[in-house]
Design an enzyme around this catalytic site. Sequence first.
Site, PDB file in Angstrom:
ATOM      1  N   ASP A  88      19.116   8.869  37.989  1.00  0.00           N
ATOM      2  CA  ASP A  88      17.677   8.794  37.747  1.00  0.00           C
ATOM      3  C   ASP A  88      17.408   9.288  36.328  1.00  0.00           C
ATOM      4  O   ASP A  88      18.300   9.780  35.641  1.00  0.00           O
ATOM      5  CB  ASP A  88      16.895   9.582  38.789  1.00  0.00           C
ATOM      6  N   ASP A  98      17.692   6.372  48.247  1.00  0.00           N
ATOM      7  CA  ASP A  98      18.334   7.673  48.080  1.00  0.00           C
ATOM      8  C   ASP A  98      17.375   8.719  48.588  1.00  0.00           C
ATOM      9  O   ASP A  98      16.165   8.515  48.596  1.00  0.00           O
ATOM     10  CB  ASP A  98      18.661   7.957  46.608  1.00  0.00           C
TER      11      ASP A  98
END
Length: 376
Positions: free
Chosen positions: A92, A271
């Site tokens: 990320d 996720d």
Amino acid sequence: MKFTLQAKDKLSRARAGEIETAHGTIKTPIFMPVGTAGTVKAVHQHELVNDIQAQIILGNTYHLYLRPGLDVIQKAGGLHQFINWDRPMLTDSGGYQVYSLTEVRKIKEEGVTFRSHIDGSKHLFTPENVMDTQRIIGADIIMAFDECTPYPCDYQYARRSLDMTHRWLKRCCDRFDSTEPLYGYDQTLFPIVQGSVYKDLREKSAETIASFNREGNAIGGLSVGEPAEEMYAMTEVVTNILPVDKPRYLMGVGTPVNLLENIALGIDMFDCVMPTRNARNGMLFTQKGIINIKNEKWKDDFSPIDPDSDLLVDRLHTKAYLRHLIKSQEILGAQIASLHNLHFYLWLVGQAREKIIDGTFYDWKNSMVKILDQRL
């Protein structure tokens, strides 16, 4: 990166596919265990491969940038080499972590100034240096730098934030496209749809993100406190617009029921820290519902942790023993429970994939969601 769509469900938008990366193929729908600081908490890499059969894991740019630091990661040859992981990886951008530091960060057009949660030192994340940072980390799939708005969020703030996220995306793409990967394999950049829970903003963002024509797309800013119905509504709005021939990643989601409902809406990748974080607190997800292993009822239950599971530790150890470990705060308890929950999540998305391919997903999903939230 290449995405191949292999099957579609007839009664929902669920799809099965394959994502090909430099470090291997990912069969979708997929759940990605979260390895925040170069480790999935309480789970060894060989267990991720052999016991859980994780196809891809996630790393966190914010945490890795602060510790061990980019110099260490680059000297190691990238995060794959540093942690000895030869399968696909996603990072990320750090946007969510910066968003969560509400007391110690300032958001401006240039980027975000924040103070480290470790030592209070001051740092600046910009769309450009976040691309450079993720080049150094070396994940197969990297995320654009965005602002994740809180919930609830004022409409005008959400609109201004969204426009800035889109300007930041242009800067991310320009930097990414003008630089090269550092370790001899390709990387892929995913933009992120934002817009809080406002339908018109989500539509605008999805259309803008799609216009960048990247190899995959993500949806952010959900699972931040809004009701599940709002999450599903916004996901449906966005999946109506994002191209069908590219993978869709719903960030930070969620419960087993959330996964199934969002798979039905056309999401391919997920996720969440929930399976490991809840495991460390004694919450187990199973095919029959949710177990709080700390409860008194399990104190002398000597049946296997999960007799329906094909995971060795689920059959090797009893509920009573796991309760003892968790209550005693023994590290082994966190290990066993984390293995169990991750294995269950991977089993669940694997089952979803099988049902999509054989044409029985919709009815199976409806029957499963009635069971998975039950407390045992």
